[in-house]
Design an enzyme around this catalytic site. Sequence first.
Site, short mmCIF file in Angstrom:
data_model
loop_
_atom_site.label_atom_id
_atom_site.label_comp_id
_atom_site.label_asym_id
_atom_site.label_seq_id
_atom_site.Cartn_x
_atom_site.Cartn_y
_atom_site.Cartn_z
N GLY A 238 15.66 -3.67 1.56
CA GLY A 238 15.76 -4.04 0.15
C GLY A 238 15.18 -5.41 -0.16
N ASP B 74 14.13 -0.07 2.41
CA ASP B 74 14.66 -0.21 3.77
C ASP B 74 15.74 -1.29 3.72
OD1 ASP B 74 14.98 -0.43 6.54
OD2 ASP B 74 12.89 0.02 6.93
N LYS C 201 0.81 -1.21 0.00
CA LYS C 201 0.00 0.00 0.00
C LYS C 201 0.84 1.26 0.00
CE LYS C 201 -2.98 -2.27 3.35
NZ LYS C 201 -3.47 -2.17 4.76
C1 PRP Z 1 7.10 -1.41 3.45
C2 PRP Z 1 7.37 -0.38 2.39
C3 PRP Z 1 8.19 -1.13 1.38
C4 PRP Z 1 8.92 -2.15 2.22
C5 PRP Z 1 10.35 -1.74 2.39
O1 PRP Z 1 6.01 -2.15 3.04
O2 PRP Z 1 6.17 0.11 1.83
O3 PRP Z 1 7.37 -1.78 0.44
O4 PRP Z 1 8.28 -2.20 3.51
O5 PRP Z 1 11.03 -2.59 3.26
P1 PRP Z 1 12.25 -3.52 2.82
O6 PRP Z 1 13.14 -2.70 1.90
O7 PRP Z 1 12.89 -3.82 4.15
O8 PRP Z 1 11.71 -4.73 2.15
P2 PRP Z 1 5.12 -3.02 4.03
O9 PRP Z 1 5.51 -4.46 3.88
O10 PRP Z 1 5.18 -2.44 5.42
O11 PRP Z 1 3.69 -2.87 3.42
P3 PRP Z 1 2.85 -1.55 3.05
O12 PRP Z 1 3.44 -1.00 1.77
O13 PRP Z 1 1.46 -2.08 2.84
O14 PRP Z 1 2.96 -0.57 4.20
#
Ligand code: PRP
Length: 184
Positions: A115, A113, A53
């Site tokens: 990745g 974050d 999202k």
């Molecule tokens: C969050 C963010 C990125 C991901 C980054 O999504 O929106 O998609 O984490 O983190 P990473 O680089 O450590 O993988 P989340 O899974 O929280 O879902 P959301 O987008 O629905 O908030």
Amino acid sequence: MLSSTASLKQSGGTEFKRIVFDEETIAGRVRELGREIAAAYPDGELLVLGLLKGSFIFLSDLVRRIERPLQVDFLVAASYGAETISSGNVRLLYDPETELRGKHILLVEDIVDTGKTLNRLVKLLRAREPRSLEICALLHKHLADHLELEPRFVGFDAPQIFLMGYGLDHAENFRNLPYIASLT
Ligand code: PRP
């Protein structure tokens, strides 16, 4: 960019401390990104894929600043739980209906974050044989040891702290903040 050190509170919500990227700063950078992206794709079909999202606000602002024809679709990925489609180690709860083969794909992410999310999605999307695949991330923490594909378009290098607002959540709250704030 650190525009406020005052304690702030969304009505009825958790207190947060600091606006890290304010509305004006975000809008200015999104305008620049739109121009960069339009210039990078002089021809061919461009499909902008928003990862939900978190990217929903950034995506909607960004596509209005890309002055060239494009299509929009979305991805919903899950790292665990029930899934409908499985490919490699990423599970898609929503798979784009739009054909990816032969198109320029621009994957739009709110934040890189660790990745891990991107590394999984890049493998999956490459298997769909797009003409090209690039990433546009609003925020990049530069934490990852290895990225399958370094984002070509980055809004801001982000501090390595918890951020929320402008689509990013804290326990599903605060996505509607028009700026990006930190909890501490
Ligand atoms: C969050 C963010 C990125 C991901 C980054 O999504 O929106 O998609 O984490 O983190 P990473 O680089 O450590 O993988 P989340 O899974 O929280 O879902 P959301 O987008 O629905 O908030």
